[in-house]
Design a protein around this motif. Structure first.
Motif, PDB file in Angstrom:
ATOM      1  N   GLU A  35       0.844  -1.014   0.062  1.00 19.26           N
ATOM      2  CA  GLU A  35       0.120   0.055   0.013  1.00 19.26           C
ATOM      3  C   GLU A  35       0.838   1.251   0.211  1.00 19.26           C
ATOM      4  O   GLU A  35       0.577   2.247  -0.771  1.00 19.26           O
ATOM      5  N   SER A  71      -6.969  -1.271   2.136  1.00 23.83           N
ATOM      6  CA  SER A  71      -6.713  -0.389   0.844  1.00 23.83           C
ATOM      7  C   SER A  71      -8.123   0.309   0.340  1.00 23.83           C
ATOM      8  O   SER A  71      -7.999   1.377   0.119  1.00 23.83           O
ATOM      9  N   VAL A  97      -6.694   3.659  -1.153  1.00 21.17           N
ATOM     10  CA  VAL A  97      -5.336   3.527  -2.350  1.00 21.17           C
ATOM     11  C   VAL A  97      -5.660   2.228  -3.295  1.00 21.17           C
ATOM     12  O   VAL A  97      -6.071   1.217  -2.660  1.00 21.17           O
ATOM     13  N   SER A 131      -8.555   2.882   2.975  1.00 20.75           N
ATOM     14  CA  SER A 131      -7.642   4.151   2.731  1.00 20.75           C
ATOM     15  C   SER A 131      -7.679   4.663   1.262  1.00 20.75           C
ATOM     16  O   SER A 131      -7.181   5.603   1.033  1.00 20.75           O
ATOM     17  N   ARG A 153       0.949   4.387  -2.588  1.00 22.63           N
ATOM     18  CA  ARG A 153       0.876   5.858  -2.353  1.00 22.63           C
ATOM     19  C   ARG A 153       1.777   6.619  -2.911  1.00 22.63           C
ATOM     20  O   ARG A 153       1.863   7.975  -3.026  1.00 22.63           O
TER      21      ARG A 153
END
Ligand code: SAH
Length: 231
Positions: free
Chosen positions: A62, A88, A93, A91, A66
């Motif tokens: 992850e 993920s 992402v 978040s 980013r």
């Protein structure tokens, strides 16, 4: 299959705590910025197609996404991958996770990745050389491959097993099996046999007094290796 079911089970049982920075996975959270910056400095992750072998809950995967990488994580623990996937989503992402052996992925997607990472995983598999070979197959000519594992010598036994598991209790007892530790020269040999060039070796140490990890030249316990596939 080149996997130890007991090892996979061990990680699966803890998987729900993967993203808790105070859990058994605390060391992975703490070393992540260091290894991420080291990888990024060598491979400039933004826009690169990356595969993370033995990704677990996706701490490194992850974080590479980013940085702008098109990241895939593979592992054989279904639970760890579910946790990775959920995290993920939470978040926001974009990461692709898949339950597949490195060797099978290498047969399917040979030469398709700019960067291959395989961190803290080789010391848990029966045949680490075959994983190194799969990593070398997955990477494009000119691409980068990064490994990290634990050295095998009396100091590594004292620090990584006795210290981390019994004295400091940073890791559950039985996390690491001394017999599976790999010396830098053995890893370099696997890499060369797989057609990779070894570009650099970095040590990683933990200071129990300051509780700080750092990257340096001390490869006696934890270390990382940077490789590339010649053009
Ligand atoms: N690379 C991650 C996780 C390290 S923990 C990180 O550094 O943050 C080790 C991981 O290797 C676990 O997720 C475990 O399920 C995985 N693993 C162990 N043996 C494996 C194998 N043979 N194939 C794929 N993954 C494996």
């Amino acid at each position: 299959m080149n996997a130890d079911p007991l090892e996979i089970q061990k990680f699966s049982e803890l998987a729900h705590r993967w993203w808790d920075p105070t859990s058994e996975f605390k060391p992975l959270h703490e070393i992540n910025p260091l290894r991420l910056e080291w990888i990024n400095a060598r491979a400039a992750l933004s826009g690169k197609k990356v595969i993370d072998i033995g990704c677990g809950g996706g701490i490194l995967t992850e974080s590479m996404a980013r940085k702008g990488a098109d990241a895939t994580g593979i592992d054989l623990s279904d639970k760890a991958l579910k946790v990775a996937d959920l995290h993920s989503l939470e978040s926001g992402v974009q990461v692709r996770y898949e339950l597949i052996a490195a060797e099978d992925m290498a047969a399917r997607e040979a030469g398709q990745y700019d960067v291959v990472t395989c961190m803290e995983m080789l010391e848990h598999v029966p045949d680490p050389g075959a994983i190194v070979k799969a990593a070398a197959t997955l990477v494009k000519p000119g691409g980068h491959v990064f490994f990290s594992t634990i050295n095998r010598n009396p100091k590594a036994y004292l620090y990584a097993v006795v210290g981390a598991e019994y004295l400091l209790r940073m890791l559950p007892k039985g996390t690491h099996d001394y017999g599976k530790f790999i010396t830098p020269s053995e890893l370099a040999q696997f890499a060369r046999e797989a057609g990779l060039q070894v570009d650099g070796l970095k040590g990683m140490t933990y200071n129990p007094l300051t509780k700080i990890y750092s990257l340096n030249q001390d490869t006696s316990v934890n270390y990382l290796v940077a490789c590339s596939r010649p053009l």
